[in-house]
Motif scaffolding. Structure first.
Motif, PDB file in Angstrom:
ATOM      1  N   LYS A 185       0.849  -1.192   0.000  1.00 56.22           N
ATOM      2  CA  LYS A 185       0.000   0.000   0.000  1.00 56.22           C
ATOM      3  C   LYS A 185       0.888   1.247   0.000  1.00 56.22           C
ATOM      4  O   LYS A 185       2.014   1.216   0.494  1.00 56.22           O
ATOM      5  N   THR A 209      -0.210   3.524  -7.221  1.00 53.71           N
ATOM      6  CA  THR A 209      -1.477   3.744  -6.519  1.00 53.71           C
ATOM      7  C   THR A 209      -1.280   4.717  -5.359  1.00 53.71           C
ATOM      8  O   THR A 209      -0.158   4.971  -4.920  1.00 53.71           O
ATOM      9  N   ASP A 254      -3.158   4.711  -1.731  1.00 51.44           N
ATOM     10  CA  ASP A 254      -4.131   3.952  -0.942  1.00 51.44           C
ATOM     11  C   ASP A 254      -4.580   4.680   0.315  1.00 51.44           C
ATOM     12  O   ASP A 254      -5.691   4.462   0.800  1.00 51.44           O
ATOM     13  N   MET A 259      -8.254   7.660  -6.151  1.00 54.92           N
ATOM     14  CA  MET A 259      -8.879   6.566  -5.399  1.00 54.92           C
ATOM     15  C   MET A 259     -10.186   6.112  -6.040  1.00 54.92           C
ATOM     16  O   MET A 259     -10.508   4.924  -6.036  1.00 54.92           O
ATOM     17  N   GLN A 285      -9.413   3.796  -8.745  1.00 54.66           N
ATOM     18  CA  GLN A 285      -8.955   2.531  -8.179  1.00 54.66           C
ATOM     19  C   GLN A 285     -10.117   1.707  -7.613  1.00 54.66           C
ATOM     20  O   GLN A 285     -10.073   0.484  -7.570  1.00 54.66           O
ATOM     21  N   GLY A 296      -9.882   3.367  -1.150  1.00 57.52           N
ATOM     22  CA  GLY A 296      -8.937   4.311  -0.564  1.00 57.52           C
ATOM     23  C   GLY A 296      -9.351   4.738   0.826  1.00 57.52           C
ATOM     24  O   GLY A 296     -10.494   4.527   1.252  1.00 57.52           O
ATOM     25  N   ILE A 298     -14.379   4.537  -0.794  1.00 55.80           N
ATOM     26  CA  ILE A 298     -13.377   5.367  -0.115  1.00 55.80           C
ATOM     27  C   ILE A 298     -13.912   5.695   1.267  1.00 55.80           C
ATOM     28  O   ILE A 298     -15.012   6.247   1.391  1.00 55.80           O
TER      29      ILE A 298
END
Length: 257
Positions: free
Chosen positions: A12, A88, A90, A134, A137, A140, A187
């Motif tokens: 992460k 990324t 995270d 996020m 993705q 998050g 998130i």
């Protein structure tokens, strides 16, 4: 999933603003110890580099980036560099902050604006920029650092900083609303409201620390490990079903007022 896996941050990547000293540094260390890649940013790049070097020496992948969180170009530069390096984002811990000690009837508009720009506007801008990443993705964690002073009025005998207290109260509102707005993207947005943790920033309170300590049921001020555990919990999968909350870490101070 066992408990160790719930708190494991291996692979992460976490950004900690204002991570070069004080609580920010301790939270950066906590997430690093849990396996995360650490990005530290603030206007004081020297402090960030020192913490970064310490982490790298322990085998952690870490970056230090200079950033004024009130400047959108600086923020985007951080986001771009982190994505390029790690792929990324995270975890975002919005820890950068400032204060202005002045009687409520004397504080100027410029002083008020300075505090609000850093503590509130900067926090939103960083959350917005990282939130876009996020959302793509599909997951998050955003952790905003508030304060117990943003939850109740503060006796000017030991803290006369109405702009700071107001900004930290607004951080709570920002946190709860962001949590609702970003929930559909998986998130989680939460806040930590620390009580009194001795640091360079709290030197102004040294003369009145005995007054504050008498009001803390735990009988002591916060320590490094007190904030580390809270930061790790809200950064990990252990808090996946928790959002829009304020975790007060103050030894019972708020409950006793």
């Amino acid at each position: 999933m066992n408990v160790k896996e719930l708190f494991n941050l291996k692979n992460k990547t976490a950004i900690i603003t204002g991570g070069g000293q004080g609580l920010g540094e301790q939270m950066a260390i906590a997430l690093a110890e849990a396996g995360a890649n650490i990005v530290i940013c603030s206007r004081n790049i020297e402090n960030c580099q020192k913490v970064c070097e310490q982490l790298v020496n322990t085998g952690v992948q870490s970056m230090a980036i200079k950033c004024d969180i009130t400047n959108q170009e600086d923020i985007q530069n951080v986001v771009d560099q982190v994505i390029q390096q790690f792929g990324t984002i995270d975890v975002l811990i919005n820890n950068s902050g400032t204060s202005w000690i002045a009687p409520v009837l004397d504080i100027t508009a410029d002083q008020w604006d300075k505090v609000m720009n850093v503590n509130l506007k900067g926090m939103f801008l960083f959350s917005q920029a990282v939130g876009k990443v996020m959302a793509k993705q599909g997951n998050g964690k955003i952790i905003n650092i508030s304060s117990v002073t943003g939850l109740k009025g503060t006796d000017p005998a030991f803290l006369d900083a109405i702009a700071y207290s107001t900004s930290k109260g607004a951080v709570v509102a920002l946190t709860t609303d962001l949590a609702v707005k970003l929930a559909k993207h998986n998130i989680q947005v939460n806040a930590i409201a620390p009580g009194f943790f001795p640091s360079k920033k709290t030197k102004a309170f040294e003369k009145t620390s005995h007054i504050i300590l008498r009001r803390v049921p735990a009988g002591r001020f916060g320590t490094d490990q007190d904030i580390k555990g809270a930061a790790l919990f809200l950064s990990s999968q252990a808090s996946d079903y928790i959002t829009g909350q304020v975790l007060v870490v103050d030894g019972g101070l708020l409950s006793s007022i």
